[in-house]
Design an enzyme around this catalytic site. Structure first.
Site, PDB file in Angstrom:
ATOM      1  N   ALA A  15       0.855  -1.192   0.000  1.00  0.00           N
ATOM      2  CA  ALA A  15       0.000   0.000   0.000  1.00  0.00           C
ATOM      3  C   ALA A  15       0.889   1.240   0.000  1.00  0.00           C
ATOM      4  CB  ALA A  15      -0.888   0.014   1.246  1.00  0.00           C
ATOM      5  N   LYS A  16       0.319   2.375  -0.238  1.00  0.00           N
ATOM      6  CA  LYS A  16       1.035   3.646  -0.125  1.00  0.00           C
ATOM      7  C   LYS A  16       0.005   4.738   0.071  1.00  0.00           C
ATOM      8  CE  LYS A  16       5.342   5.059  -0.467  1.00  0.00           C
ATOM      9  NZ  LYS A  16       6.527   4.280  -0.087  1.00  0.00           N
ATOM     10  N   GLY A  17       0.431   5.853   0.673  1.00  0.00           N
ATOM     11  CA  GLY A  17      -0.510   6.947   0.861  1.00  0.00           C
ATOM     12  C   GLY A  17       0.208   8.266   0.826  1.00  0.00           C
TER      13      GLY A  17
END
Ligand code: NAD
Length: 420
Positions: A106-108
């Site tokens: 994931a990444k944000g």
């Protein structure tokens, strides 16, 4: 837009497609793995110091959760776009799978320049962002961490906000926290320690003796400085380093600690007394044994790749070598240890931090370091073997290993014929 108008997400999908074709994956699995599982877009409201309300755009992309909870950093930068976050989330799926930790990717990020905020505004933004994400994250579902523009203090505010909302202290919700709040020993230097383990493994495979090897490092932040320090302690000769202010060189070797003290005083490595300033573009092309890009993406491209003289490149930074440069480096027999393997020490120790928080049982620095060594050495060996067996470069080998692992799990979860 660089690279013939294709954006970074399209380029990532093309790379995924190419690897999945090589693996001969079924079309349905290919279609599934080339898209993120969940995309969250939030609007964050912050009351600024002048009393006005300001609004920031935030993203969280969970690319794949088939091997475990999704994992990846939160970036605070004016340049954050949804496509960048999607691409980085897919890279995290590959990274966790290469080192075989039971996480997905994931990444944000938030589109903001954190340097333009007061401390109170930054704290409010951090707390609001994690609360906006809270319906879609959790200790067993998605565990964020620091990235560009965020740090352990921001992780502390976020952990506190999330814990208050849940009604109990929940340190496993984020990694990269200060040690007092459940952070892991060795997390600060984990990425660099991992890079160094891959360099040592490569030297062993290539039968190169460790004595007096010359190292060049681009970037002197967390990753670059710690690589310099650890390698210097092991007897390597750090002959050149750089930062956004310029580059310095001393053929007899630099003292990493003294260079850091100079940088802390003057805000740059340049003009350090026991060195000469050199043109930053010349740094990558210096005669050396090991080159560590630890700054930005796309630093080695088709224009300078043929002038690189190192025997080994270990990518501390994400995506510092373009696909065109990869081909030139292959032709020149330079071993490139790709980002998804070389800098995976960070996510590995993040996994260790999460395990420790979940058990409320904390390990010593030596325990963390020795477990990290095992993971990095094993992962390097697996990728190197595939590189030799399949006659592909290390990047392709790492992608094949990682996507193969994810696809195996997906395939086990779908109906298929078998014999009793
Ligand atoms: P950082 O912000 O601490 O340091 C970045 C360094 O790069 C600074 O010294 C900066 O001055 C320098 N820099 C910027 N532009 C430059 C240029 N044009 N030429 C030379 N140097 C330049 O960041 P970091 O945490 O050290 O991360 C560096 C790279 O490593 C990034 O690509 C990051 O995504 C990657 N990475 C870091 C970690 C980690 O745990 N720190 C983990 C995985 C990947």
């Amino acid at each position: 837009m660089a690279n013939g108008e294709k954006n970074v997400w399209q380029m990532t999908q093309e790379r995924l497609d190419k690897t999945m074709d090589m693996l001969g994956l079924k079309p349905g699995i290919q279609k599934y793995l080339r898209e993120p599982k969940r995309i969250i877009e939030v609007t964050i409201r912050v009351q600024m110091d002048n009393g006005e309300i300001d609004v920031f755009k935030g993203y969280r992309v969970q690319h794949n959760a088939d091997r475990g909870p999704t994992k990846g950093g939160l970036r605070f930068s004016e340049n954050v776009t949804l496509d960048d976050v999607k691409a980085l989330s897919a890279l995290m799926t590959l990274k966790t799978a290469v080192v075989n930790v039971p996480f997905g990717g994931a990444k944000g990020g938030v589109r903001v320049n954190p340097k333009k905020l007061s401390l109170r505004e930054l704290e409010t933004l951090s707390r609001q962002f994690i609360l906006e994400l809270s319906p879609n994250i959790g200790v067993d579902t998605d565990i964020p961490a620091p990235d560009v523009g965020t740090n352990p203090q921001i992780m502390a505010w976020m952990t506190d906000a999330y814990s208050i909302q849940q009604g109990h202290f929940e340190p496993g919700i984020l990694t990269g926290k200060p040690i007092e709040l459940g952070g892991s020993q060795g997390r600060d230097e984990a990425t660099s320690a991992g890079v160094v383990f891959t360099v040592l493994s490569a030297l062993k495979e290539l039968n190169i003796r460790k004595n007096n090897l010359d190292v060049v490092i681009q970037g002197y932040g967390n990753a670059g400085y710690n690589c310099a320090r650890i390698l210097n302690d092991l007897g390597f000769n750090i002959i050149a380093v750089s930062d956004s202010g310029g580059a310095i060189y001393n053929k007899n070797g630099l003292d990493p600690q003294k260079v850091l003290e100079h940088k802390n005083k003057t805000c740059s490595v340049i003009n350090y007394s026991e060195s000469e300033n050199i043109a930053p573009e010349k740094l990558l092309e210096l005669e050396c044994d090991i080159l560590i890009p630890a700054a930005l993406e796309n630093q080695i491209d088709e224009n300078n790749a043929s002038r690189i003289k190192a025997q080994i490149i270990s990518e501390a930074a994400n995506a510092p070598v373009t696909p065109e440069a990869d081909e030139i480096l292959d032709e020149n027999n330079i071993l490139v240890i790709p980002d998804m393997l070389a800098n995976a020490g960070g996510v590995t120790v993040s996994y260790f931090e999460w395990v420790q928080c979940c058990q409320s049982y904390y390990w010593t620095y030596n325990e963390v370091k020795s477990k990290l060594k095992q993971v990095m050495e094993r992962s390097f060996k697996e990728v190197y073997k595939l590189h030799k067996d399949k006659n592909v470069n290390m990047r392709t080998a790492a992608s094949l290993l990682a996507l193969g692992r994810v696809a195996d799990v997906v395939s086990l979860k779908t109906t298929r014929s078998f014999c009793y």
